[in-house]
Scaffold this active site. Structure first.
Site, mmCIF file in Angstrom:
data_model
loop_
_atom_site.group_PDB
_atom_site.id
_atom_site.type_symbol
_atom_site.label_atom_id
_atom_site.label_comp_id
_atom_site.label_asym_id
_atom_site.label_seq_id
_atom_site.Cartn_x
_atom_site.Cartn_y
_atom_site.Cartn_z
ATOM 1 C CG HIS A 59 -1.957 1.020 1.171
ATOM 2 N ND1 HIS A 59 -3.240 0.770 0.715
ATOM 3 C CD2 HIS A 59 -1.919 2.335 1.456
ATOM 4 C CE1 HIS A 59 -3.937 1.894 0.743
ATOM 5 N NE2 HIS A 59 -3.166 2.856 1.192
ATOM 6 C CB ALA A 60 1.266 4.034 -2.416
ATOM 7 C CG HIS A 109 -1.830 11.068 -2.286
ATOM 8 N ND1 HIS A 109 -2.941 11.787 -1.884
ATOM 9 C CD2 HIS A 109 -1.391 10.418 -1.181
ATOM 10 C CE1 HIS A 109 -3.160 11.576 -0.603
ATOM 11 N NE2 HIS A 109 -2.244 10.746 -0.143
ATOM 12 C CD GLU A 110 1.609 7.933 -1.067
ATOM 13 O OE1 GLU A 110 0.493 7.390 -1.086
ATOM 14 O OE2 GLU A 110 2.083 8.443 -0.018
ATOM 15 C CG HIS A 115 1.862 12.544 2.187
ATOM 16 N ND1 HIS A 115 1.012 13.172 3.067
ATOM 17 C CD2 HIS A 115 1.132 11.540 1.626
ATOM 18 C CE1 HIS A 115 -0.172 12.593 3.029
ATOM 19 N NE2 HIS A 115 -0.122 11.605 2.173
ATOM 20 C CD GLU A 165 -3.435 11.981 3.621
ATOM 21 O OE1 GLU A 165 -2.839 11.548 4.618
ATOM 22 O OE2 GLU A 165 -3.113 11.652 2.468
ATOM 23 C CG HIS A 208 -6.437 3.839 5.531
ATOM 24 N ND1 HIS A 208 -6.408 3.265 4.277
ATOM 25 C CD2 HIS A 208 -5.746 4.985 5.415
ATOM 26 C CE1 HIS A 208 -5.732 4.042 3.463
ATOM 27 N NE2 HIS A 208 -5.320 5.088 4.117
ATOM 28 C CE1 TYR A 240 -6.685 8.330 4.207
ATOM 29 C CE2 TYR A 240 -5.524 9.646 2.582
ATOM 30 C CZ TYR A 240 -5.523 8.675 3.558
ATOM 31 O OH TYR A 240 -4.346 8.036 3.890
#
Ligand SMILES: C[C@H](N[C@H](C(=O)O)[C@@H]1CCCN1C(=O)[C@@H](N)CC(=O)O)C(=O)N1CCC[C@H]1C(=O)O
Ligand SMILES: [Zn+2]
Length: 591
Positions: free
Chosen positions: A293-294, A323-324, A327, A351, A453, A463
């Site tokens: 999971h990324a 998205h990553e 962060h 997020e 999660h 999210y």
């Protein structure tokens, strides 16, 4: 354990000060965070148990495998698939050896298969392998998480999580946001249901009932982009699925990461540091199991930042990379803050960062400018196709983003007890998301556990908040970039003005309340979450959907679900029978 000892000592020192009377707001704010010890407040052995529980649940989830679908197996005499046939916990289904992992195999089947029976099998097999085994562990986890929260002065773990948002009634604020957005979701739901019914027929997809969850292209029905071959408004016109282009042009994961990085640096933001490229894991290793999971990681030393992603060359993974990397960019921007302030203004901000850039990077003109799309026209149909694809991600997601922690907060507060964990999950999935399970569920199942999660103990409301606030960011950055025209055409690429505004917000970290960060973002216009930008962005699509849905039932009748979700488990059937006998005996004897 050492960290928790260090943290505990700092906490002890901090609580000796009358910090609430401090006049300096920054110092007072620091103390307000340091004096919350978190799970380290638990006695050592319970802290150990809690950490091991989460690790075990994550490992079960990340190593779960299922068997290939075999249409010849498990058929009833009339040829129907026998979904009541027992699954054997170990090898998933009697007589087969599980070989398919969630990433990439199972995810790809859920995205590509158009066989409802195969989808139903894979949907169930994943929950047998990844959700069901976690039920008892999760119940124990909730007890310990609540104990830790109470030791920190919160009534339960949900209250502790909600305190990250520094607002008195987060529940109420979220409900108000959802009330405004729900009609837009219902119109998208109605249109997609109609298109799926055209494909699969009314026996499989009801006219005015919930959509069966296994047909939406995603294991959790949380985004519906993989239905676009069945649902796109104007087939044959420009679609923003660039997977074929990526493959044709020989893109590999590293190129995709470089492409995302270049968008950040085009705004004047920071490149990924050297260590990022040396230490990130961007393709699934073949020699060992990893949590695929990324995820993005800040090693808190100002130089070591990493992404772990089992990257596939697809449009979806290119978006996830943005998205990553968002962060990591946030981590870098606040690295000069005091340690206690090195976090997002609120978790939803963290997020949102990468997604904001992806809103620009996903536009047909941007994709054309980087050679991933050709002959993009400015026709109305292309516009609607684009907005529809964005809605399959951003609008479809909203109720799921909302319900995961609605369910979890109720479990933490005890409102949902051990005997109704799965029933309550499906009540929320039916009432908020309008999706139903492809086969009956009972309390032996633990479907929430089949979503990363939950076993990984990562809050989820962040999210839902991100999917709203990212459009506020987008609107303000577009204004800073001098964009004119519809919001959904905006591309902030190469705008240093937009980059500077974004940096001014991100570099604050958690040093100021997120409401103040919003005032900076909006040049003093608002300090609240605001759905106007997302409604403005999708306005042309909303009008189009309303015209398309004339004569269509908008919304869903739970009673029309193809499968009524909650099968009473054997335990509760037996209990019911015993109670009935007792009642009869009672009346006979007494009367
Ligand atoms: C794919 C993405 N992975 C998470 C994320 O990036 O948020 C990972 C796993 C959980 C936390 N996490 C982190 O990386 C944190 N360390 C980031 C941070 O807090 O800095 C994810 O789970 N998403 C994206 C859209 C909706 C949701 C989903 O896929 O359901
Ligand atoms: Zn994230």
């Amino acid at each position: 354990m050492e960290w928790s000892e260090f943290h505990r000592n700092k906490w002890k020192q901090a609580t000796t000060f009358a910090w609430k009377n401090f006049t300096n707001p920054l110092v007072r704010r620091m103390f307000s965070f340091v004096t919350v010890l978190g799970k380290a407040a638990l006695p050592k052995e319970k802290l150990q148990e809690l950490s091991e529980l989460v690790q075990d649940m994550k490992t079960t989830y990340s190593t779960a495998k299922i068997c290939k679908y075999d249409s010849t197996q498990r058929r009833l005499p009339n040829g129907d698939y026998d979904y009541y046939a027992d699954f054997d916990a170990e090898d998933n289904e009697i007589g087969c050896v599980p070989t398919l992992s969630l990433e990439p195999e199972v995810t790809q089947i859920m995205a590509r298969s158009r066989d409802p029976e195969e989808l139903r099998y894979v949907w169930r097999a994943w929950r047998e392998a990844a959700g069901k085994p976690l039920r008892h562990k999760y119940i124990r986890f909730v007890q310990l998480a609540n104990e830790a929260a109470r030791l920190n002065g919160f009534e339960d773990a949900g209250a502790y999580w909600r305190s990250d948002y520094e607002t008195d009634d987060l529940h109420k604020e979220l409900q108000e946001l959802w009330d405004v957005l729900r009609p837009l979701y219902e119109h998208l739901h109605a249109y997609v249901r109609k298109k799926l019914r055209e494909k699969y027929g009314e026996k499989v997809v009801p006219r005015s009932g919930p959509i069966p969850a296994h047909l939406l292209g995603n294991m959790w029905a949380q985004t519906w982009t993989h239905t676009q071959d069945l649902t796109i408004p104007y087939p044959g016109r420009t679609s923003v699925d660039v997977t074929a282009s990526l493959l044709r042009q020989g893109y590999m994961p590293l190129h995709m990461f470089r492409l995302a990085e270049e968008f950040f640096t085009s705004l004047g933001l920071d490149p990924m540091p050297l260590g990022f490229w040396q230490k990130s894991l961007i393709v699934k290793p073949t020699d060992r199991e990893v949590v695929c999971h990324a995820s993005a990681w800040d090693f808190c030393n100002g130089i070591d930042y990493r992404i772990k992603q089992c990257t596939r060359v697809t449009t979806e993974d290119l978006i996830t990379i943005h998205h990553e990397m968002g962060h990591i960019q946030y981590d870098i921007q606040y690295r000069n803050q005091p340690f206690i302030f090195r976090d997002g203004a609120n978790p939803g901000f963290h997020e949102a960062v990468g997604d904001v850039l992806a809103l620009s990077a996903s536009t047909p003109h941007h994709l054309q400018s980087i050679g991933l799309l050709e002959n993009v026209d400015d026709s109305y149909e292309t516009d609607i196709n684009f907005l529809f694809t964005m809605a399959l991600d951003k609008i479809a997601f909203l109720p799921f983003g909302y319900l995961v922690d609605l369910w979890r907060w109720e479990v933490f507060s005890g409102k949902t007890g051990e005997l109704s964990l799965n029933r309550r999950w499906w009540e929320l999935r039916l009432s908020l998301q309008g999706v139903s399970p492809p086969l009956p569920r009972d309390e032996d199942d633990f479907d929430p556990g089949a979503k990363f999660h939950i076993p990984a103990n990562v809050p989820y409301i962040r999210y839902f908040i991100s999917f709203i606030v990212q459009f506020q960011f987008h609107a303000e950055l577009c204004k800073a970039a001098g964009h004119v025209g519809p919001l959904h055409h905006c591309d902030i690429y190469r705008s240093h003005k937009a980059g500077t505004l974004l940096r001014n917000v991100l570099s604050l970290g958690k040093s100021r309340p997120w409401t103040e960060a919003l005032l900076i973002l909006t040049s003093g216009k608002t300090s609240k979450l605001d759905v106007k930008p997302i409604l403005e962005y999708f306005a042309p699509l909303i009008a189009w959907l309303k015209s398309q849905n004339r004569g269509e039932f908008v919304g869903w009748r739970v009673s029309e679900a193809i499968v009524q979700p909650v099968r009473t488990s054997n335990a509760s059937v037996i209990t019911g029978v015993i109670l009935a006998i007792v009642a009869v005996v009672f009346f006979v004897v007494v009367i």
